[in-house]
Design a protein around this motif. Structure first.
Motif, PDB file in Angstrom:
ATOM      1  N   PRO A 127      24.987 -18.918  -4.408  1.00  0.00           N
ATOM      2  CA  PRO A 127      23.770 -19.634  -4.831  1.00  0.00           C
ATOM      3  C   PRO A 127      23.006 -18.806  -5.865  1.00  0.00           C
ATOM      4  O   PRO A 127      23.124 -17.580  -5.896  1.00  0.00           O
ATOM      5  N   PRO A 128      22.222 -19.452  -6.725  1.00  0.00           N
ATOM      6  CA  PRO A 128      21.477 -18.694  -7.739  1.00  0.00           C
ATOM      7  C   PRO A 128      20.305 -17.944  -7.120  1.00  0.00           C
ATOM      8  O   PRO A 128      19.600 -18.469  -6.257  1.00  0.00           O
ATOM      9  N   VAL A 129      20.134 -16.704  -7.533  1.00  0.00           N
ATOM     10  CA  VAL A 129      18.999 -15.882  -7.124  1.00  0.00           C
ATOM     11  C   VAL A 129      18.319 -15.390  -8.388  1.00  0.00           C
ATOM     12  O   VAL A 129      18.988 -14.923  -9.310  1.00  0.00           O
ATOM     13  N   SER A 130      17.001 -15.478  -8.439  1.00  0.00           N
ATOM     14  CA  SER A 130      16.282 -15.193  -9.679  1.00  0.00           C
ATOM     15  C   SER A 130      15.212 -14.127  -9.479  1.00  0.00           C
ATOM     16  O   SER A 130      14.658 -13.964  -8.387  1.00  0.00           O
ATOM     17  N   LEU A 131      14.924 -13.419 -10.575  1.00  0.00           N
ATOM     18  CA  LEU A 131      13.784 -12.501 -10.605  1.00  0.00           C
ATOM     19  C   LEU A 131      12.457 -13.243 -10.772  1.00  0.00           C
ATOM     20  O   LEU A 131      11.392 -12.653 -10.636  1.00  0.00           O
ATOM     21  N   GLY A 132      12.528 -14.547 -11.065  1.00  0.00           N
ATOM     22  CA  GLY A 132      11.325 -15.318 -11.348  1.00  0.00           C
ATOM     23  C   GLY A 132      10.229 -15.225 -10.304  1.00  0.00           C
ATOM     24  O   GLY A 132       9.061 -14.974 -10.638  1.00  0.00           O
ATOM     25  N   PRO A 133      10.532 -15.402  -9.007  1.00  0.00           N
ATOM     26  CA  PRO A 133       9.469 -15.331  -8.009  1.00  0.00           C
ATOM     27  C   PRO A 133       8.811 -13.947  -7.912  1.00  0.00           C
ATOM     28  O   PRO A 133       7.647 -13.842  -7.523  1.00  0.00           O
ATOM     29  N   ARG A 134       9.537 -12.889  -8.275  1.00  0.00           N
ATOM     30  CA  ARG A 134       8.993 -11.529  -8.183  1.00  0.00           C
ATOM     31  C   ARG A 134       8.311 -11.092  -9.476  1.00  0.00           C
ATOM     32  O   ARG A 134       7.521 -10.149  -9.461  1.00  0.00           O
ATOM     33  N   LEU A 135       8.660 -11.747 -10.582  1.00  0.00           N
ATOM     34  CA  LEU A 135       8.068 -11.396 -11.876  1.00  0.00           C
ATOM     35  C   LEU A 135       7.511 -12.663 -12.518  1.00  0.00           C
ATOM     36  O   LEU A 135       8.024 -13.140 -13.533  1.00  0.00           O
ATOM     37  N   PRO A 136       6.484 -13.254 -11.953  1.00  0.00           N
ATOM     38  CA  PRO A 136       5.986 -14.536 -12.463  1.00  0.00           C
ATOM     39  C   PRO A 136       5.520 -14.442 -13.909  1.00  0.00           C
ATOM     40  O   PRO A 136       4.927 -13.440 -14.325  1.00  0.00           O
ATOM     41  N   GLY A 137       5.817 -15.497 -14.655  1.00  0.00           N
ATOM     42  CA  GLY A 137       5.387 -15.565 -16.045  1.00  0.00           C
ATOM     43  C   GLY A 137       6.270 -14.831 -17.023  1.00  0.00           C
ATOM     44  O   GLY A 137       5.982 -14.821 -18.224  1.00  0.00           O
ATOM     45  N   ARG A 138       7.396 -14.237 -16.557  1.00  0.00           N
ATOM     46  CA  ARG A 138       8.182 -13.374 -17.446  1.00  0.00           C
ATOM     47  C   ARG A 138       9.669 -13.708 -17.501  1.00  0.00           C
ATOM     48  O   ARG A 138      10.408 -13.093 -18.275  1.00  0.00           O
ATOM     49  N   VAL A 139      10.136 -14.660 -16.691  1.00  0.00           N
ATOM     50  CA  VAL A 139      11.574 -14.895 -16.555  1.00  0.00           C
ATOM     51  C   VAL A 139      11.945 -16.282 -17.065  1.00  0.00           C
ATOM     52  O   VAL A 139      11.385 -17.292 -16.632  1.00  0.00           O
ATOM     53  N   VAL A 140      12.917 -16.330 -17.992  1.00  0.00           N
ATOM     54  CA  VAL A 140      13.507 -17.583 -18.450  1.00  0.00           C
ATOM     55  C   VAL A 140      14.917 -17.669 -17.876  1.00  0.00           C
ATOM     56  O   VAL A 140      15.728 -16.768 -18.077  1.00  0.00           O
TER      57      VAL A 140
END
Length: 448
Positions: A277-290
């Protein structure tokens, strides 16, 4: 029972078979039943429904089912007896009857392209796409495509946009956030095309070494000394190593980046074909991950399908960099992609393709191990194969009609231990041919 004749098992359930068939064309029925047979869900000896019974249940012409049965018979998957009806045969392991193996020069062993035979049919998808709403100007992503991708997106996205394939999507974000002369931190080894286009864009690369779980936190911390404006990495089925970054490693990377303001570009090129499954840095680095997800490998390049989701300011920056024009994906193609992501028949074909790709990857990895070459068959369409010397091995293989990829092309500097990239997506489903390929690789590597 005659010698060599299969024992007949119980007939397949008519209702069960109908529930598995999505596209009710001869090609669709043949493709579904072929997949069920090859995956072992309909074992050899099973009696299939009569043409008229299945046609009535599917509300199609008997001619449609007869054509589907003809295709399966040509492929050597079913046979018809006067008394036993239509019976499933043992799936052939070699080329289809009447089709000889055309040689390794006809098989992609370098680029990691998908197998055209494993792509879902597009007729119904395109028919669904032509009903999309016609509007003036450019909209980022159609409402149907947003609704289709949102449930599987690894973190909440404020805004969305579209690109003409995964390579185009990643490059768009890189060029939107980095100017000529800027530095980008990039995991290595990586896909050669990305290094090539960054060099042509005059964007400098500082490498971030990968281990078994993805980018190494210590290597990323060291790269920050070069003050990169962005960090680019593949979230799953990484090319060429095949790993998917686990949640624990994502947390470690987030800790390294927590005091920085750089952009993170996540490349999910294998998309829905990936096992993890996909795991992203987005939740830990809000506003910075595309997050950039391509659907081209799973569904074919004809749809030019790649979705980008992330913070509104960054997505707007990507849109401004691209501007209007040919880079925009057709709304018809977007809604065709949305259909494929939600259509049960297409989803089932995708599941079967994932399994076939895994079988091929594992088959070559095991054949190489028997030759004394240890490789890891984790995910994706490429194996990372260690060799004694790269160039001589490539030359020796080329003399046999085998064109593999140079591992050094996935590094911006010193590649360290030599490797080859060997694509597995189009390997033949014949153990003898795969063993022959492994033997050629091993002999070439030893001579190198």
């Amino acid at each position: 029972m005659a010698t060599g004749e299969l024992a007949t098992t119980a007939p397949v359930g008519l209702g069960w078979l109908v529930s598995r068939i999505g596209e009710r064309t001869a090609r669709g029925v043949a493709g579904t039943v072929s997949g069920l047979i090859r995956d072992g869900e309909v074992p050899p000896g099973t009696r299939l429904p009569t043409v008229r019974a299945l046609a009535a249940e599917l509300s199609v012409s008997p001619t449609t089912i007869a054509e589907a049965w003809s295709q399966l018979r040509t492929a050597g998957l079913i046979g018809t007896g006067r008394r036993r009806g239509t019976i499933v045969l043992e799936p052939p392991t070699g080329p289809a009857p009447g089709q000889a193996f055309a040689g390794w020069q006809t098989v992609d062993l370098e680029h990691g392209l998908p197998d055209p035979a494993l792509l879902p049919p597009l007729e119904d998808a395109v028919a669904a796409g032509v009903h999309t709403e016609r509007i003036g100007g450019h909209d980022s992503v159609t409402s149907r495509l947003r609704a289709a991708v949102r449930p599987t997106w690894p973190s909440p996205a404020e805004a969305w946009t579209i690109a003409a394939g995964g390579q185009d999507g990643v490059l768009l974000v890189c060029q939107a956030v980095a100017r000529p002369g800027d530095v980008i931190a990039l995991e290595e080894p990586t896909a050669p095309w990305l290094l090539d286009v960054l060099r042509r864009s005059r964007i400098h690369v500082v490498p971030v070494r990968c281990d078994d779980d993805g980018p190494a936190p210590a290597a990323l911390a060291a790269a920050l000394a070069h003050r990169p404006v962005a960090f680019v990495y593949q979230t799953r089925a990484q090319t060429p190593l095949g790993h998917s970054v686990p949640a624990e490693r994502v947390a470690e990377l987030a800790a390294v980046l927590s005091e920085e303001d750089m952009v993170v570009i996540e490349d999910d090129d294998f998309g829905p074909l990936a096992a993890a499954p996909p795991v992203s840095l987005g939740p830990r680095l809000p506003g910075r991950v595309v997050h950039v997800r391509s659907y081209c490998t799973a569904f074919g390049t004809e749809l030019r399908s790649c979705v980008l989701g992330g913070p509104a300011p960054l997505i707007d920056q990507v849109r401004r960099h691209r501007g209007p024009g040919a880079g925009w994906s057709s709304r018809i193609l977007q809604d065709a992609q949305a259909f494929l992501l939600t259509d049960p028949s297409s989803v089932e074909l995708l599941r079967r393709a994932r399994r076939r790709y895994e079988d091929r990857r594992v088959a070559l990895a095991e054949a190489l191990r028997e030759q004394g070459i240890t490789v890891r068959a984790r995910d994706g369409l490429v194996l990372w194969v260690p060799v004694a010397e790269e160039s001589h091995t490539l030359i020796a293989l080329a003399a046999k009609g085998v064109s593999a990829g140079a591992g050094s092309r996935g590094h911006s500097g010193n590649p360290g231990e030599p490797h080859l990239r060997v694509a597995t997506g189009q390997l033949p489903d014949d153990p003898a041919l795969v063993a022959d390929l492994a033997g050629m690789i091993a002999r070439a590597a030893r001579r190198g």
